[in-house]
Structures are given as structure tokens and as C-alpha cells.
Design an enzyme around this catalytic site. Structure first.
Site, PDB file in Angstrom:
ATOM      1  N   HIS A  67     -35.646 -31.647 -78.128  1.00 49.69           N
ATOM      2  CA  HIS A  67     -35.032 -32.159 -77.594  1.00 49.69           C
ATOM      3  C   HIS A  67     -35.196 -33.658 -77.132  1.00 49.69           C
ATOM      4  CE1 HIS A  67     -37.312 -31.861 -73.557  1.00 49.69           C
ATOM      5  NE2 HIS A  67     -37.571 -30.830 -73.952  1.00 49.69           N
ATOM      6  N   ASP A 102     -34.416 -35.765 -74.532  1.00 50.06           N
ATOM      7  CA  ASP A 102     -34.795 -36.093 -73.293  1.00 50.06           C
ATOM      8  C   ASP A 102     -36.171 -35.822 -72.598  1.00 50.06           C
ATOM      9  OD1 ASP A 102     -33.652 -33.524 -72.981  1.00 50.06           O
ATOM     10  OD2 ASP A 102     -33.190 -33.721 -70.907  1.00 50.06           O
ATOM     11  N   GLU A 147     -31.695 -31.437 -72.637  1.00 52.55           N
ATOM     12  CA  GLU A 147     -32.298 -30.129 -72.382  1.00 52.55           C
ATOM     13  C   GLU A 147     -32.823 -29.967 -71.033  1.00 52.55           C
ATOM     14  OE1 GLU A 147     -35.752 -27.060 -72.233  1.00 52.55           O
ATOM     15  OE2 GLU A 147     -35.665 -29.317 -71.709  1.00 52.55           O
TER      16      GLU A 147
END
Length: 485
Positions: A76, A78, A145
Site C-alpha cells: 500500500h 500510504d 490502506e
């Protein structure tokens, strides 16, 4: 960044250093996403982006390995933005500052973003490194996420071509994850009334700080202190006896991070201020006795401030403190099926008072739906008793373990061959996106691996350098060992 360029495997660490230089907290990943797309285009890879912002990059198989099953490496985009109170850092503008401390890479005063930046870097390093042999390959990078699995929820069927997905979001080298907890956000909103502070009162801030914090799933079993709960415990014991008037309460910053600090603004009768300070000192000694082996830096500070705000009415004060003090927190039940694994937990993550209402934000996790439902019902009942409004939302499923998974068996076999020892097969009490991927891709075989990361979701986050090398060996050997389609 030069420190990281000296580490091995160099392509992975160089890419991770670049990731650290681009701000990418949840909901602010666009600059990093654009960099990845530009980088992949320069490398000649085919790239795609879906409606929710997920990135898909395709790379052809190494010559002679076109017959292998296609694989997707997934991470992910972030990271969790947490910083120490004395650190000045804007996660939307400032780069993370990684540094090498012996066997570990850490960040200066903030989360490092190894969760899931190392996984992302490993996937991009596989794309960049021409010496890594693999079959047809995809890299899937999902959006946001950490605050709701937005990208995973938005993933559409038919986009991925892979038969196998390797999630890179695990945080313990030598462990293979084949399942994870599901979760749901729960918010309790309590209406409040205010009144003038009586004459003869002084205003203070009561601050509980110095806790380690951490990941509300992966670290929940460690018995770390929750600042919101610990401060509520003190107020419940003494607010009535000292006639404390509560003006404000704030604690925690993210529902999926164990709160490290909480602060109450209080109006105190002037003749009871010294008594309050004495009780706070006594409570600190109590907490050091209870938690001192794990929370070595716990502290309570009493500061005089100038204020003339209205305080909560005594009825509202008592209702809020009782509600927060009675809200369950931490491990609720351990699994009978997976020994040593938490089954059901919750984290009282963020508490705040704004004008005429108080909010308590919790994250509930469970390996089984009934455990999640039970906690939702418990929190709802507490809210009803307090006269509060309750909302449960953002439910996401767990990833049901599959003991017959071929890719899990392959990872286990590959690990044994590489390191001459067996890995641990585990279910993690944290939210991995694999459970959500199973909806659009029910037949995809999935597994999760990663290096050793400690303290994720806190400024103590660090990644073990040697474990990154071992993880890279496993990942690259695994890609070459994928069976024929």
C-alpha cells in the site's frame, strides 16, 4: 539518505530512501503515486490506474519463464503519520528522515513508514533489478490502506491477471501469514452541557505522556498503556472528590494507533490544587509499578494555564468520565484455534471534546465475525446507558486461513531450502488487504511475508536491516520457484 545507499540489497534501500523523501500519509499519497507512475513509465513498464487511485504495473516474464503462473506483488502507498510531541514535522510537506542505528533503520522523531514502504520498495526493486528471475509479474499498489483500506475496497474484478498474490505487509521475518483479523470502526458521540466555572478555581492542564504507543493490532497483546484509558481512570477516581471541572479532553491521533498521550484541561478549586498534584504524583508511581517494565518513560505533568472557558456541567462530566473509563480496551479474547494469537480486541484510539459533544473513536478487530459483533453490541449498550449516539461503520472482512494453500506450502518449502529451518505459519491480528481481495478474486492464492518491523504506527518504528536482506532472498527465490501455469 546516503546512509541507506550503503545497505544491502542496494536497489531496495535506494528506492525506500526515495519513498521516504516524498510525503505520503494517508489521503496524501498522490505525489508518491505520480512519482511511481513516472518512474515505471521511464523503465518501459505498462502502467494502469483505477477509479480509486490504485496503481498496477506489469512486467513481462524473464526469458524462458513465460510458462510460470503470473504473480502480483502487493503493497500500500500510504503510511501512518505519528510524531513525538517535541518533533516539528508536517507529514504532508516534510520528508521522513531515516537513519541507521546499528542493526536498525529508524526515523528522526516520526514514524518511519517501513510499514509498508519496505514492501513497496521490494516490489519496485524486483521491477528494476534485471538479475531477478520471474514469470509474468504485476505490482499492485493500493491507496489509503491505513485509514479504511480504500484501495482494497475499490479493487475491481478482472483488473489483475495474476493467479498468485504476495502481500508484503507483514512485519516479522521468518513468519508466513495465511490469515488476518477483520475490523470495524466504532464511534460514540455523547452530548454535553456546559456551565460557568465557579469563583475561586484555577485552570490547569493534566497531561499523561511518554507512552510507547504502537500498532493497535500487531502490538495489542503487549499490554502497553493506552493514554486515553489511563487518564480517564485517574479522573474517575478523583474528579468528584476534588470537585474538578472538566473543560476539555483530547487524546490519541489515529484509531489504529495505541495512544501515547492524553490531556485534560481542568478547573480546580484553588485550595485543592496541591492535593491534586499530590494525587497525580501518587498515580504516576502506581502506573510505574504496574507498567514500568514496558512503559519506562511514562509521565504525568500538571501545568497551570490562563483560561476562562466554561466547563462541563457536573452531570456531563460524570457521564463522560464514566463512559470513557468503562469502555473496554485491549485484548478481549485469545484464539482457541491459533495458539498465541489474539482473537478479538479493540483500541480506544481517539478521544476529543468539542463544544457540546464528546467523541470516542475505537477500532474493533477480530478473527471471527461473532467476536466483532459482540464488541459492537457491548459498545452500543454502553452508549445507550450513557445516553450517547453510536455508529459502527467501515467493516472489513478477515482473511480466512487456507491450510491447503499451494503458495503457502511453496513459501514454507523455499524458506527451508534457503535457511535450513522451518518458518512459523501465522495468522496476524491486524488488517491485511488480502481479505478484501478475496471478494473480486475468490480463486487467487495469497500469502503475506515481510521483514522485521517493530513499533509500527509509532515514532519508535524501526526495521531490522538484516531481516530485509533475508526477506529479499526469500522473495526473489520464491518468484523463480513459482510453478507452471
Amino acid at each position: 539518505m546516503s546512509e541507506l545507499s550503503q545497505l544491502s540489497p542496494q536497489p531496495l534501500w535506494d528506492i525506500f530512501a526515495k519513498i521516504c523523501s516524498i510525503p505520503h500519509p494517508s489521503y496524501h499519497e498522490e505525489e508518491l503515486a505520480n512519482y511511481v507512475l513516472s518512474w515505471a513509465g521511464e523503465q518501459g513498464f505498462v502502467t494502469f490506474r483505477d477509479e480509486v487511485g490504485n496503481i498496477l504495473i506489469r512486467k513481462p516474464a524473464t526469458k524462458g519463464l513465460e510458462h510460470l503462473k503470473p504473480v502480483a506483488l502487493q503493497a500500500h502507498l500510504d503510511m501512518v503519520p505519528q510524531k513525538n510531541n517535541d518533533t516539528t514535522h508536517d507529514f504532508t510537506k516534510d520528508p521522513i528522515q531515516p537513519w541507521v542505528d546499528g542493526e536498525w533503520v529508524k526515523a528522526r522523531g516520526t514514524t518511519l513508514g517501513a510499514d509498508n514502504g519496505i514492501g513497496m520498495a521490494s516490489a519496485l526493486a524486483v521491477l528494476a533489478d534485471k538479475t531477478v528471475e520471474h514469470g509474468p509479474l504485476e505490482v499492485l499498489l493500493t491507496m489509503t490502506e491505513e485509514t479504511g483500506m480504500v484501495g482494497a475496497f475499490g479493487l475491481q474484478p478482472g483488473w489483475l491477471q495474476a493467479d498468485i498474490l504476495i502481500n508484503t505487509d507483514s512485519e516479522e521475518e521468518g513468519e508466513i501469514y495465511m490469515g488476518c483479523a477483520g475490523g470495524i470502526d466504532f464511534t460514540t458521540t455523547l452530548p454535553l452541557s456546559r456551565e460557568a466555572v465557579p469563583a475561586g478555581y484555577e485552570h490547569i492542564q493534566l497531561i499523561l505522556k511518554g507512552l510507547k504507543g504502537g500498532h493497535s493490532g500487531a502490538d495489542i497483546h503487549l499490554g502497553l498503556g493506552n493514554a486515553n484509558k489511563l487518564l480517564a481512570r485517574f479522573l474517575f477516581a478523583h474528579a468528584k472528590a476534588l470537585d474538578l471541572r472538566l473543560v476539555d479532553f483530547t487524546g490519541g491521533t489515529l484509531r489504529n494507533a495505541i495512544p501515547r498521550e492524553a490531556m485534560a484541561t481542568l478547573a480546580v478549586p484553588a485550595d485543592k490544587l496541591d492535593q491534586l498534584k499530590g494525587m497525580a504524583l501518587h498515580y504516576l508511581e502506581t502506573l510505574r509499578n504496574e507498567l514500568g517494565l514496558k512503559e519506562k518513560n511514562i509521565n504525568i505533568v500538571v501545568e497551570n494555564i490562563a483560561a476562562n472557558d466554561q466547563a462541563l456541567s457536573t452531570i456531563s462530566r460524570d457521564a463522560f468520565i464514566a463512559l470513557l473509563n468503562s469502555t473496554p480496551n485491549g485484548v478481549i479474547r485469545n484464539s482457541d484455534v491459533m495458539k498465541g494469537v489474539v482473537e478479538t480486541s479493540l483500541n480506544v484510539g481517539v478521544v476529543s471534546i468539542k463544544d457540546d459533544e464528546a467523541r470516542i473513536n475505537c477500532l474493533v478487530r477480530s478473527l471471527i465475525d461473532s467476536g466483532k459483533d459482540y464488541l459492537v453490541e457491548t459498545l452500543t449498550a454502553l452508549g445507550d446507558l450513557a445516553g450517547a449516539k453510536t455508529v459502527a461503520k467501515g467493516s472489513y472482512p478477515g482473511w480466512q486461513p487456507d491450510a491447503s494453500s499451494p503458495v503457502m506450502a511453496l513459501v514454507e518449502e523455499t524458506y527451508k531450502k534457503l535457511f535450513n529451518k522451518a518458518p512459523n505459519i501465522q495468522v496476524i491480528h491486524a488488517g491485511l488487504e488480502c481479505g478484501l481481495f478475496k471478494k473480486p478474486y475468490p480463486d487467487m492464492d495469497m500469502v503475506s511475508i515481510g521483514p522485521t518491523i517493530t513499533g509500527p504506527h509509532s515514532p519508535d518504528e524501526q526495521v531490522h536491516i538484516g531481516s530485509v536482506g533475508l526477506y529479499w532472498q526469500l522473495l526473489t527465490a520464491l518468484l523463480k520457484a513459482i510453478p507452471a501455469k
